[in-house]
Scaffold this motif. Structure first.
Motif, PDB file in Angstrom:
ATOM      1  N   GLN A 111       0.819  -1.211   0.000  1.00 31.84           N
ATOM      2  CA  GLN A 111       0.000   0.000   0.000  1.00 31.84           C
ATOM      3  C   GLN A 111       0.854   1.263   0.000  1.00 31.84           C
ATOM      4  OE1 GLN A 111      -3.019  -0.465   3.095  1.00 31.84           O
ATOM      5  NE2 GLN A 111      -3.400  -2.562   2.412  1.00 31.84           N
ATOM      6  N   PHE A 112       2.009   1.219   0.647  1.00 30.81           N
ATOM      7  CA  PHE A 112       2.906   2.368   0.627  1.00 30.81           C
ATOM      8  C   PHE A 112       3.498   2.568  -0.769  1.00 30.81           C
ATOM      9  CE2 PHE A 112       4.041   1.729   5.414  1.00 30.81           C
ATOM     10  CZ  PHE A 112       2.785   2.189   5.765  1.00 30.81           C
ATOM     11  N   LEU A 113       4.005   1.487  -1.361  1.00 29.37           N
ATOM     12  CA  LEU A 113       4.642   1.612  -2.675  1.00 29.37           C
ATOM     13  C   LEU A 113       3.638   1.997  -3.753  1.00 29.37           C
ATOM     14  CD1 LEU A 113       7.187  -1.370  -2.642  1.00 29.37           C
ATOM     15  CD2 LEU A 113       7.595   1.058  -2.175  1.00 29.37           C
ATOM     16  N   ALA A 114       2.370   1.601  -3.581  1.00 34.44           N
ATOM     17  CA  ALA A 114       1.336   2.006  -4.541  1.00 34.44           C
ATOM     18  C   ALA A 114       1.140   3.520  -4.548  1.00 34.44           C
ATOM     19  CB  ALA A 114       0.019   1.313  -4.223  1.00 34.44           C
ATOM     20  N   ARG A 115       1.593   4.182  -3.494  1.00 33.23           N
ATOM     21  CA  ARG A 115       1.500   5.644  -3.396  1.00 33.23           C
ATOM     22  C   ARG A 115       2.800   6.324  -3.837  1.00 33.23           C
ATOM     23  NH1 ARG A 115      -2.277   3.398  -0.550  1.00 33.23           N
ATOM     24  NH2 ARG A 115      -4.110   4.576   0.151  1.00 33.23           N
ATOM     25  N   ASN A 116       3.698   5.543  -4.418  1.00 31.95           N
ATOM     26  CA  ASN A 116       4.948   6.069  -4.968  1.00 31.95           C
ATOM     27  C   ASN A 116       5.795   6.795  -3.927  1.00 31.95           C
ATOM     28  OD1 ASN A 116       4.517   5.178  -7.686  1.00 31.95           O
ATOM     29  ND2 ASN A 116       3.016   6.828  -7.913  1.00 31.95           N
ATOM     30  N   VAL A 117       5.836   6.242  -2.708  1.00 32.42           N
ATOM     31  CA  VAL A 117       6.688   6.819  -1.674  1.00 32.42           C
ATOM     32  C   VAL A 117       7.972   6.004  -1.564  1.00 32.42           C
ATOM     33  CG1 VAL A 117       4.693   7.666  -0.388  1.00 32.42           C
ATOM     34  CG2 VAL A 117       5.712   5.462   0.224  1.00 32.42           C
ATOM     35  N   THR A 118       8.972   6.600  -0.979  1.00 26.88           N
ATOM     36  CA  THR A 118      10.218   5.902  -0.688  1.00 26.88           C
ATOM     37  C   THR A 118      10.107   5.279   0.696  1.00 26.88           C
ATOM     38  OG1 THR A 118      11.522   7.413  -2.043  1.00 26.88           O
ATOM     39  CG2 THR A 118      12.694   6.185  -0.331  1.00 26.88           C
ATOM     40  N   VAL A 119      10.311   3.974   0.784  1.00 30.14           N
ATOM     41  CA  VAL A 119      10.196   3.265   2.058  1.00 30.14           C
ATOM     42  C   VAL A 119      11.577   2.971   2.615  1.00 30.14           C
ATOM     43  CG1 VAL A 119       9.385   1.170   3.209  1.00 30.14           C
ATOM     44  CG2 VAL A 119       7.990   2.223   1.411  1.00 30.14           C
ATOM     45  N   ILE A 120      11.831   3.460   3.821  1.00 29.41           N
ATOM     46  CA  ILE A 120      13.057   3.126   4.559  1.00 29.41           C
ATOM     47  C   ILE A 120      12.659   2.108   5.618  1.00 29.41           C
ATOM     48  CG2 ILE A 120      14.984   3.990   5.924  1.00 29.41           C
ATOM     49  CD1 ILE A 120      14.847   5.078   3.044  1.00 29.41           C
ATOM     50  N   LEU A 121      13.186   0.912   5.505  1.00 27.37           N
ATOM     51  CA  LEU A 121      12.793  -0.203   6.366  1.00 27.37           C
ATOM     52  C   LEU A 121      13.827  -0.423   7.462  1.00 27.37           C
ATOM     53  CD1 LEU A 121      10.717  -2.572   6.655  1.00 27.37           C
ATOM     54  CD2 LEU A 121      12.255  -3.917   5.214  1.00 27.37           C
ATOM     55  N   THR A 122      13.361  -0.468   8.718  1.00 29.92           N
ATOM     56  CA  THR A 122      14.267  -0.777   9.828  1.00 29.92           C
ATOM     57  C   THR A 122      13.699  -1.926  10.643  1.00 29.92           C
ATOM     58  OG1 THR A 122      13.290   0.661  11.529  1.00 29.92           O
ATOM     59  CG2 THR A 122      14.823   1.686   9.973  1.00 29.92           C
ATOM     60  N   ASP A 123      14.590  -2.710  11.205  1.00 28.26           N
ATOM     61  CA  ASP A 123      14.197  -3.808  12.095  1.00 28.26           C
ATOM     62  C   ASP A 123      15.475  -4.421  12.656  1.00 28.26           C
ATOM     63  OD1 ASP A 123      12.724  -5.950  13.371  1.00 28.26           O
ATOM     64  OD2 ASP A 123      11.163  -5.631  11.879  1.00 28.26           O
ATOM     65  N   THR A 124      15.305  -5.452  13.462  1.00 26.96           N
ATOM     66  CA  THR A 124      16.481  -6.126  14.013  1.00 26.96           C
ATOM     67  C   THR A 124      17.230  -6.855  12.907  1.00 26.96           C
ATOM     68  OG1 THR A 124      15.239  -8.153  14.467  1.00 26.96           O
ATOM     69  CG2 THR A 124      15.273  -6.466  16.204  1.00 26.96           C
ATOM     70  N   LYS A 125      18.480  -7.149  13.163  1.00 25.65           N
ATOM     71  CA  LYS A 125      19.303  -7.871  12.193  1.00 25.65           C
ATOM     72  C   LYS A 125      18.641  -9.189  11.796  1.00 25.65           C
ATOM     73  CE  LYS A 125      23.946  -9.855  11.654  1.00 25.65           C
ATOM     74  NZ  LYS A 125      25.291 -10.026  12.316  1.00 25.65           N
ATOM     75  N   GLU A 126      18.085  -9.893  12.797  1.00 25.85           N
ATOM     76  CA  GLU A 126      17.470 -11.198  12.540  1.00 25.85           C
ATOM     77  C   GLU A 126      16.229 -11.074  11.651  1.00 25.85           C
ATOM     78  OE1 GLU A 126      20.055 -11.190  15.934  1.00 25.85           O
ATOM     79  OE2 GLU A 126      18.258  -9.966  15.519  1.00 25.85           O
ATOM     80  N   ASN A 127      15.386 -10.084  11.943  1.00 25.12           N
ATOM     81  CA  ASN A 127      14.162  -9.929  11.153  1.00 25.12           C
ATOM     82  C   ASN A 127      14.461  -9.487   9.727  1.00 25.12           C
ATOM     83  OD1 ASN A 127      12.440 -10.745  13.179  1.00 25.12           O
ATOM     84  ND2 ASN A 127      11.960  -8.678  13.875  1.00 25.12           N
TER      85      ASN A 127
END
Length: 409
Positions: A28-44
């Protein structure tokens, strides 16, 4: 380009509904043509290469460490402007609020989210404002908990102050059982929350804030395992009389207003008792247990995550949020007897049913089945969407009946 920072937005495929939430949000975010910066733990991040590949960038970050998230985000934002901050997990809620505040972006007030995350503080704050709550005590010793049982029994609920998924939550009526329950619920500060046990049917209220106002999307009926708090099923929308549903909705909306929340999703639990609605726990996030997928099914065209992002970015909504569900949905969870699995029969037939919204089974011959003491101990799910709630509930039960798991004790 508009940039959205996702705090705790990756999960392994084995995580079931958590991974599905991450994938739906990314879509849903990418369908809005936004830039997604993804963060999470190393394992995830390592367990979700497909999600990492779809993001513009990814960074290792402990989503439960609010201070670390703020330090990282403020440094990151010096060279890359951030326009919105979101997160999907219970333990990321404070971090999301703190980062949004630090960057001067729309979000829930950090003090409100911290209050909601600490169950006793939330309860007492609402009680001070006239919202009916279970009686409670914050206990530092087992003796204090036993005394509360004597004063508010015949049974009480013993739980951690900041837990989730019913982990460490126990129903106690016998003083001799208090020691074990107290030990399970004890937090790092040496405290345990003990509450009055409320007799009544349990429900949850799911919704979304828009322009600062809470909008209830539906009321969900809960089915609990006998004698405990593990959720073994949900029905959406709940089969409630109109006047009772109106009271439930009004109670939740009033509580959210008192707490000062105004952004993103909400999931609020309550009981309907003989003397009215008693508010349960409040969560500043979307519901778990596949309820997000059920919500999008019963409201065709609704995008829970895209709509949230639009609100944060100030994008005007093309349509009003739906007033009433157009369809029904239900979920049932696998919780067979303890032992070792000999065989699983009927899964191929079940998983091919056209009305399934989701289905999972973590059991195979040789799997050890442990007692179900929290929502994390369940071994799979059957989630269906149909034209109405009654049909969905009947179908989910029927499909689960057709699944036979042979277990040797």
């Amino acid at each position: 380009m508009t940039t959205v920072l996702v705090i705790g937005g990756a999960a392994p495929k084995e995580s079931g509904f958590v991974r599905d939430i991450c994938e739906r949000a990314m879509d849903q975010f990418l369908a809005r043509n936004v830039t997604v910066i993804l963060t999470d733990t190393k394992e995830n991040l390592a367990a979700a290469p497909e999600l990492v590949a779809r993001a513009a960038d990814s960074h290792e970050l402990d989503f439960a460490d609010a201070a670390a998230c703020v330090n990282w985000a403020t440094t990151f934002a010096r060279h890359t402007p951030v326009h919105a901050v979101v997160g999907f997990r219970e333990y990321a809620a404070v971090s999301v609020a703190e980062v949004a505040a630090a960057l001067g972006l729309p979000g829930n007030p950090p003090e409100a989210v911290r209050r909601v995350r600490t169950k006793d503080e939330c309860r007492e704050f609402l009680r001070q404002h006239g919202v009916r709550q279970p009686e409670l005590a914050l206990c530092a010793t087992e003796r204090e908990a036993v005394d509360f049982l004597a004063a508010h029994g015949p049974e009480v609920v013993v739980k951690p102050r900041r837990g989730s998924s019913s982990e460490g939550v126990r129903r106690v009526s016998d003083p001799t059982a208090m020691a074990a329950a107290f030990g399970e619920a004890l937090d790092a500060e040496g405290l345990v929350l003990v509450e009055e046990f409320v007799h009544g049917a349990e429900f949850s209220v799911e919704g979304l804030f828009e322009a600062g106002a809470p909008h209830v999307l539906t009321v969900t009926q809960k089915h609990l395992a006998p004698g405990g708090f593990v959720e073994i099923g949900h029905v959406m929308p709940a089969p409630l009389p109109g006047a009772v549903e109106a009271e439930v909705r009004a109670t939740v909306i009033r509580a959210l207003d008192i707490l000062g929340l105004g952004r993103g999703h909400f999931h609020v639990e309550c009981w309907v008792t003989d003397s009215g609605v008693v508010l349960g726990e409040v969560h500043a996030r979307q519901p778990g247990d596949w309820l997000h997928s059920m919500l999008e099914w019963i409201h065709p065209g609704l995008e829970l995550y895209g709509r949230w992002l639009d609100d944060l970015l100030g994008v005007p909504a093309a349509t009003a949020l739906p007033q009433r569900p157009a369809r029904g949905a239900a979920a049932r969870f696998l919780a067979p007897p303890s032992g070792v699995v000999r065989a699983v029969h009927g899964w191929a037939e079940l998983s091919a049913h056209p009305s399934l919204l989701a289905a999972s089974c973590a059991l195979s011959p040789g799997s050890a089945v442990r007692p179900v003491s929290s929502n994390l101990d369940r071994h799979g799910a059957v989630v269906v969407g149909t034209g109405d709630a009654a049909t969905a509930e009947s179908l989910a039960a029927q499909l689960l009946t057709g699944l036979r798991i042979d277990v040797t004790a």
